[in-house]
Each structure stands twice: as structure tokens, then as C-alpha cells.
Design an enzyme around this catalytic site. Structure first.
Site: not given
Length: 376
Positions: A41, A337, A340
Site C-alpha cells: 500500500s 492515516d 501511511h
């Protein structure tokens, strides 16, 4: 203390210089090269949008600081690391490989095969169901080369791949979404942490060997960041908001062994194919001293403990959604978040990739790579 007019003028001059130092300013201006991205991600730019998975970033407030203010599938408020590397090498951003837009001459730019939730191991991220595991990403890379061959022929395709830049980002999920996912996980019962790291490194070596066999000749390989210091781990495992000791221990074991493995691979091949990117040191710089970045980014981060988007302690619990707490100014947060970085933090990381010393980039940084490659 007051600021004299001469000091103020000097500060303004410094800020003016820094404003024009985009990532591309640090890299020699060579002909744009293809760029391929593999991983999780941290580097996924939208492949999971096309999959039936919960590991997605295709809804607000993701993408809030993009030009369209729309979610793109990047786990960021704006640009991610591959976007900024593309800027640096003078290329368009890579398209997700699953995107219908990746056709024709756009294929020659490269492709992003990354998929949020994956790891080195196939059993990492099983809770996310339908994600593109790393060997499937490599199968797509083979398929990509076949598609490009129909456009420019096999010989030119091989040259495009050989001359391309490759980014590989794996490892973090093998801890947070596998070994430490639940108490007494299957992998934690199978391995002690030191033995698990040895196992991960041996599996990673097989992946990188396959990448080399598929034609990659310049591969940036990122280690894990400070896993225990992300807001999610501070909230769930840290004491009084401190970094998780156990996950920091995992980081401390994994990263040095990764560098050693890359050095061995390079010696066996006889060339500096694999470049170690010390993401831990790059991130720790602003995690441990967020205010210190005033010279580099005009205003230091106010916090590296609390996520901009989330809920619960440190905004570190659950997902970032439209119902979450959302900070009004992303530029003063290191984390977007619970897991990240913000775009601003990503810019710091990419600046280190471009110009960093051996503390950050081993055996050389990206600007040096581009200079060397422009002469061959």
C-alpha cells in the site's frame, strides 16, 4: 529574540530557492526511462480499485489534496512515493497495471503492479482476500513485456526493461498483517522473531532473483520504516503513546539483514543491481524530531504521533473514512492515516532517495544512478 531585516531577507531568499527545488531539480536531466513498481500500500496507486478487497483507498477523504480532490486509490492525501520518483526521472506517473487506461504508448512509460495488503509471504494479508500477491505481480510483469513486444518488438522491449528503474517495497505487512496481526498468530507460533526474519529474508531473496531474471537491472529495494512508531501501533501496542518496542525490534532485525542480502546478491551478479533504500532512517528523521524540518519544507511537522485521518487514540484505530476525524492542514502532519505518510512526508523520503548519503542509500543514491546510466 527579534529578527533583523538582513536575517529576514536571507530567510526569504532561502525559501525562494527551496520553492524551485522540485524533486526533478536534484536529478540529472536524462531521457525519461520506464519505471516499474512492485509492492504494497505504500506504493499502490490504484490496482486495488479493481479488486474485491477491503484494502482500498478509493473513497474520500483519500486524495483530498490531489488536483481533482478525488480519491485515486493511493493511500495518501495526495501523491505517493512512486509519483514523486516519476517526477524525478522526468516521466509521467505510472498507471496501475489493472487500469483500462494502460494501453498503447502509455505502456512504454512503465507500470505499477503494487497491491495494498501484500507481503513477502503469500499468507500475509489473507484478511484482505483478493489482492495481487507478489508472484502474481511478477506474472503480470511478464504479461506486460509480452504486450509491449507487440508494440515495439522483443529486442526493444528487453532494452526498455533493462534500462528501466524498478521500485520494490515489501516487508512491513509481514509483521503488522501477519506475525503480529493477532496474539499467538500461526507464524509467531512457528518462528521466534529472529528466525522469522531470517525466513523472510530468504524468501525475499527468491523474489528479487526472479525480478532480475525478468530483466530488471536497477532496483530500489526499500526496507521497512519504523513500524512501531506509526499511529496505529502507538495506539494498539505502545505505552503512553510511545513506539511499540516489539515492532521496533522487528524493524531493527529486518533492515540490516536486508542490506546484507542485497550486498551478497550484487556481489554474486557482479554489478550494483539492487540499491538499499533505508526507509527507516529516512522516516525516523521526522518521526523523532518532526519540528527539525523547517529548513527543508518551510514549516516543521507539528506531530508525527497523531494521524491526520482516523479515530481513537492518536487517530490510530480503524480505517480513514468520511466519518473519521480529519485535520484541516495535512502539511503539519507526518502521517496521513494510521499507517501511511502524508504527501509532505513522502516528499522528504524521495528527496533522500535522490540525494541522500550512504546512511540512506547504499551503495548510491538515485541522482548518482541517473548520472551513471546517462553515460552508458
Amino acid at each position: 529574540m527579534g529578527i533583523s531585516s538582513s536575517s529576514s531577507s536571507f530567510t526569504c531568499w532561502i525559501m525562494l530557492v527551496l520553492l524551485v527545488l522540485t524533486p526533478a531539480s536534484f536529478a540529472p536531466q536524462a531521457e525519461a526511462r520506464a519505471f516499474f513498481v512492485f509492492g504494497d500500500s505504500l506504493v499502490d496507486n490504484g490496482n486495488n480499485n479493481y479488486l474485491a478487497t477491503t484494502a482500498r483507498a478509493d473513497a474520500p477523504p483519500y486524495g483530498i489534496d490531489t488536483p481533482t480532490h478525488r480519491a485515486t486509490g493511493r493511500f495518501s492525501n495526495g501523491l505517493n512515493i512512486p509519483d514523486l520518483i516519476s517526477e524525478a526521472i522526468g516521466s509521467e506517473p505510472t498507471q496501475p497495471y489493472l487500469s483500462p487506461a494502460l494501453t498503447g504508448e502509455r505502456l512504454l512509460v512503465g507500470a505499477n503492479f503494487a497491491s495494498a495488503g501484500i507481503g513477502i509471504l503469500n499468507d500475509t494479508g489473507v484478511q484482505f482476500l483478493n489482492i495481487i500477491r507478489i508472484y502474481e505481480q511478477l506474472q503480470y510483469f511478464q504479461q506486460y513485456q509480452q504486450r509491449v513486444s507487440t508494440l515495439i518488438g522483443a529486442e526493444q522491449t528487453q532494452r526498455l526493461v533493462n534500462e528501466a528503474l524498478v521500485l520494490m517495497t515489501l516487508g512491513g505487512n509481514d509483521f503488522v498483517n501477519n506475525y503480529y496481526l493477532i496474539p499467538f498468530s500461526a507464524r509467531s507460533r512457528q518462528f521466534s522473531l529472529p528466525n522469522y526474519v531470517v525466513y523472510l529474508i530468504s524468501e525475499y531473496r527468491e523474489i528479487l532473483t526472479r525480478v532480475y531474471e525478468l530483466g530488471a537491472r536497477r532496483v530500489l529495494v526499500t526496507g521497512t520504516g519504523p513500524l512501531g512508531c506509526v499511529p496505529a501501533e502507538r495506539a494498539m501496542r505502545g505505552r503512553n503513546g510511545e513506539c511499540s518496542i516489539e515492532l521496533q525490534r522487528a524493524t531493527g532485525l529486518f533492515n540490516p539483514q536486508l542490506v546484507q542480502m542485497l550486498n551478497r546478491l550484487n556481489r554474486e551478479i557482479g554489478s550494483d543491481i539492487f540499491i538499499a533504500v533505508n526507509a527507516n532512517e529516512m522516516s525516523l528523521d521526522f518521526v523523532t524530531n518532526p519540528q527539525a524540518y523547517v529548513v527543508i519544507i518551510f514549516a516543521g511537522f507539528v506531530t508525527s504521533q497523531v494521524a491526520c485521518c482516523g479515530q481513537g487514540p492518536y487517530n490510530g484505530i480503524g480505517l480513514c473514512t468520511a466519518a473519521s476525524n480529519l485535520c484541516p492542514n495535512r502539511d503539519i502532519y507526518a502521517f496521513w492515516d494510521p499507517f501511511h505518510p502524508t504527501e509532505k512526508a513522502n516528499r522528504i523520503i524521495v528527496q533522500r532517495i535522490l540525494t541522500g548519503s550512504n546512511k540512506y542509500m547504499n551503495p548510491m543514491n538515485l541522482s548518482t544512478i541517473m548520472l551513471l546510466d546517462s553515460r552508458t
